[in-house]
Design a protein around this motif. Structure first.
Motif, PDB file in Angstrom:
ATOM      1  N   ARG A   8       0.830  -1.195   0.000  1.00  0.00           N
ATOM      2  CA  ARG A   8       0.000   0.000   0.000  1.00  0.00           C
ATOM      3  C   ARG A   8       0.877   1.263   0.000  1.00  0.00           C
ATOM      4  N   ALA A 244     -14.196   4.500   5.242  1.00  0.00           N
ATOM      5  CA  ALA A 244     -13.710   4.825   3.902  1.00  0.00           C
ATOM      6  C   ALA A 244     -14.424   6.071   3.377  1.00  0.00           C
ATOM      7  N   ASN A 300      -6.005   9.028   2.203  1.00  0.00           N
ATOM      8  CA  ASN A 300      -6.436   7.750   1.652  1.00  0.00           C
ATOM      9  C   ASN A 300      -5.574   6.612   2.160  1.00  0.00           C
ATOM     10  N   ASP A 304      -6.863   3.352   4.290  1.00  0.00           N
ATOM     11  CA  ASP A 304      -6.579   1.995   3.830  1.00  0.00           C
ATOM     12  C   ASP A 304      -5.805   1.198   4.865  1.00  0.00           C
TER      13      ASP A 304
END
Lengths: 317, 324
Positions: A8, A244, A300, A304
């Motif tokens: 990621r 999210a 973001n 995540d």
């Protein structure tokens, strides 16, 4: 889990690179000459050439980009064409103010939205649900600059309870946690919280209603769990998706509060962008957009990374 | 002496745009330690009956009629708090599809421990030890590791074993099994079935086992009740019903089942479709599909009449079936 983390993190590298390219090019594609702001229209050609050379605008684009990127990595975003001050300093103080507004407004919106959404989902298709849903639709539909003006008229002009403009008394640009500054935060934060409140309400309402009809909820009731205990399970199941959506919303709040910041003259990035655009202040515009994009990417990434902590199904690679 | 479970004229109605008459006057009794197989097609009301025994249907849209007594307690009349203590303690359920019935974001072990902590005054460590014991008892290999596994991380058979462990966590006196083997592979089905039977004997539980699979029903039941259109159409000891089915629907059901030594013979199917539960006919629900039906069948619902240890709801089922 560690593999996922590395993967990621690696994803952010090309994204960040693309962001810098787009930031740089966007401003060059836009019409208008950046020198208009500094040089009068009737300036002699050699003065214009000298200015171009001074700002580096006479070089080919890739060279300009490479130089700009090299300096940006070292924290130097150039000097504002209009004010002559370093862009990084202006952007950082603006980002601080915007983050403050976005986090406070967002927190209020998320809290209200979660509460309303849980109520609406739990009392699905009842009067409570209809009321909460109506509030959420209103929140999403009302233009927030209009709401900002309305709040200003009522609470500042009519009732004279709260200040209408700025981030602190006497046009102070630096935030402090005291009553005088906090009073300035109330109206813009409320205005900003309305849209995320509406969106979070709708998201959580749908999630909760859907989860409550699932077989595992029947199974939890069949185990003898009490209402509250069952609902705790539902909340934990709803959390990853809700989170999210909240992360994205926070991103929009940071980048998209131009109108609210303008209405309340809040010295944040939106206000700065607005100024930069009208003054054709190229380095300032580039720097502000770049920093905003990087904040978005970081947010973001954060979401995540948090999601798999809550939902074990996301831990698989 | 009253029986351990007694269901009297139970009806379940769901209020939607069109009211659904899912269960229409079901009565049966169950002794302690007895296993009742509830057999029927989809939409026959077997699962609805089972869930009604725990009053598990959503309160808002469900209307119950009749009476359900389990271990002397009136289930349909119980206060909410008493009902919550009854569920999982006196009476527990094994669900059809364990991947749907487990909460996906909690580990298997934690969900079992949670049940124990809910009903018994023990501390976390004791509950955890009990949950581990249970997992071992239902033959989950390396139970210690599986305790921390999440539902999506283990196989279907393993999940259903864990589901059984969860249901048995507080030693319920009545186990409700809602097609517990339907979602499993054939080889795993029989293992789970044997395990259930073994645990039932060991703990002396009463079990109500819902299934549409006659093979499964014969494997586990002491007594069989066949449902159609939300009613019981035939009921009796397993061997008797299997040897000598009286109701035309039961006969059709048995005739449409593959058993050994049938190679080369044509399988019979029951013509037509199961009835629409929003629009039940005034008479026997099976009449539209029944070869023996006459006008009297369509006029009134035939009562469930007792003959010996059997109960049959058919006015044309007087004569015992000729031995095949």
């Amino acid at each position: 889990m560690f593999g996922y983390l590395l993967k990621r993190l690696a994803y952010t590298v090309p994204v960040t690179f693309a962001v810098t390219v787009v930031c740089f090019l966007l401003v060059h594609i836009a019409p208008g000459d950046p020198l208009n702001a500094v040089a009068p229209a009737d300036a002699p050609a050699e003065v214009v050439e000298a200015l171009k050379a001074a700002y580096g605008f006479d070089r080919p684009l890739p060279v300009q980009y490479a130089k700009w990127l090299g300096r940006a990595v070292n924290g130097d975003l150039g000097r504002s064409v209009a004010s002559g001050r370093p862009v990084s300093g202006e952007v950082l103080s603006a980002v601080g103010n915007t983050l403050l507004l976005a986090v406070v407004g967002g927190a209020a919106g998320f809290l209200g939205g979660t509460l309303l959404g849980c109520l609406a989902g739990y009392f699905h298709k009842t009067r409570i649900d209809r009321l909460a849903s109506a509030l959420s639709v209103a929140g999403v539909s009302v233009p927030h600059y209009w709401l900002g003006l309305l709040l200003t008229i009522i609470f500042s002009a009519q009732l004279n309870w709260l200040p209408a403009m700025g981030a602190g008394p006497g046009g102070s640009r630096d935030w402090a946690w005291d009553l005088a500054h906090t009073r300035h935060l109330v109206l813009p934060a409320i205005t900003l919280s309305v849209i995320p409140m509406g969106i979070i309400t709708r998201t959580i309402r749908a999630l909760v209603a859907e989860l409550l009809s699932q077989e595992f909820v029947h199974a939890l009731r069949a185990k003898g769990l009490r209402h509250g205990q069952v609902f705790a399970h539902v909340v934990k199941n709803a959390a990853p998706t809700a989170l999210a959506v909240m992360g994205l919303q926070l991103g929009y709040l940071i980048g998209g509060s131009i109108l609210v910041e303008t209405v309340f003259a809040w010295p944040g990035t939106g206000f700065l962008l607005n100024t930069a655009i009208f003054q054709r202040d190229l380095p300032l515009l580039q720097g502000t957009i770049l920093v905003l994009c990087l904040v978005f990417v970081a947010l973001n990434l954060l979401v995540d990374l948090i999601q798999p902590i809550i939902d074990p199904r996301m831990r698989r690679n | 002496m009253t029986s351990f479970v007694s269901v009297e004229n139970l009806s379940v109605r769901f209020h939607a745009a069109k009211p659904v008459h899912a269960v229409n006057g079901v009565s049966f009794d169950l002794a302690e330690g007895e296993v009742l197989g509830l057999l029927g097609e989809s939409g026959s009301g077997k699962s609805v009956t089972l869930r009604a025994l725990m009053r598990l249907h959503p309160d808002k849209v469900t209307r119950y009629g009749g009476a359900v007594r389990v271990d002397g307690q009136d289930v349909l009349g119980m206060a909410p708090a008493a009902l919550e203590s009854f569920r999982g303690k006196t009476c527990a359920m094994v669900f059809q599809d364990p991947i749907l019935a487990f909460d996906p974001v909690y580990s298997l072990g934690r969900q079992i421990t949670e049940t124990i902590l809910r009903h018994e005054p023990v501390d976390q460590a004791t509950a955890r030890a009990r949950a581990l014991e249970l997992l071992e008892r239902v033959q989950v290999p390396s139970a210690r590791r599986r305790y921390d596994a999440y539902p999506h991380e283990v196989s279907g058979g393993m999940r259903q074993r864990a589901m059984i462990a969860l249901a048995l966590a507080c030693r319920p006196k009545l186990l409700l099994a809602d097609e517990p083997t339907t979602a499993l592979d054939a080889t795993v089905q029989i293992q789970v079935l044997l395990l259930l039977r073994e645990l039932q004997k060991e703990m002396g539980m009463s079990v109500i086992f819902v299934t549409h699979d006659i093979g499964v029903a014969t494997e586990i039941s002491d007594r069989l009740a066949v449902m159609y259109g939300g009613r019981i159409v035939e009921q009796g000891p397993l061997a008797e019903v299997m040897r000598d089915p009286r109701h035309p629907y039961t006969r059709g059901l048995l005739a449409s089942t593959v058993t050994g030594g049938m190679r080369g013979r044509r399988l019979e199917a029951i013509p037509g479709m199961p009835p629409d539960l929003t629009l039940l006919p005034p008479g026997c629900a099976f009449a539209p599909r029944c070869g023996l039906a006459g006008d009297d069948c369509r006029a009134a619902v035939p009562p469930l009449a007792a003959t010996g240890r059997r109960q049959i709801a058919c006015i044309r089922a007087e004569a015992p079936c000729a031995p095949a």
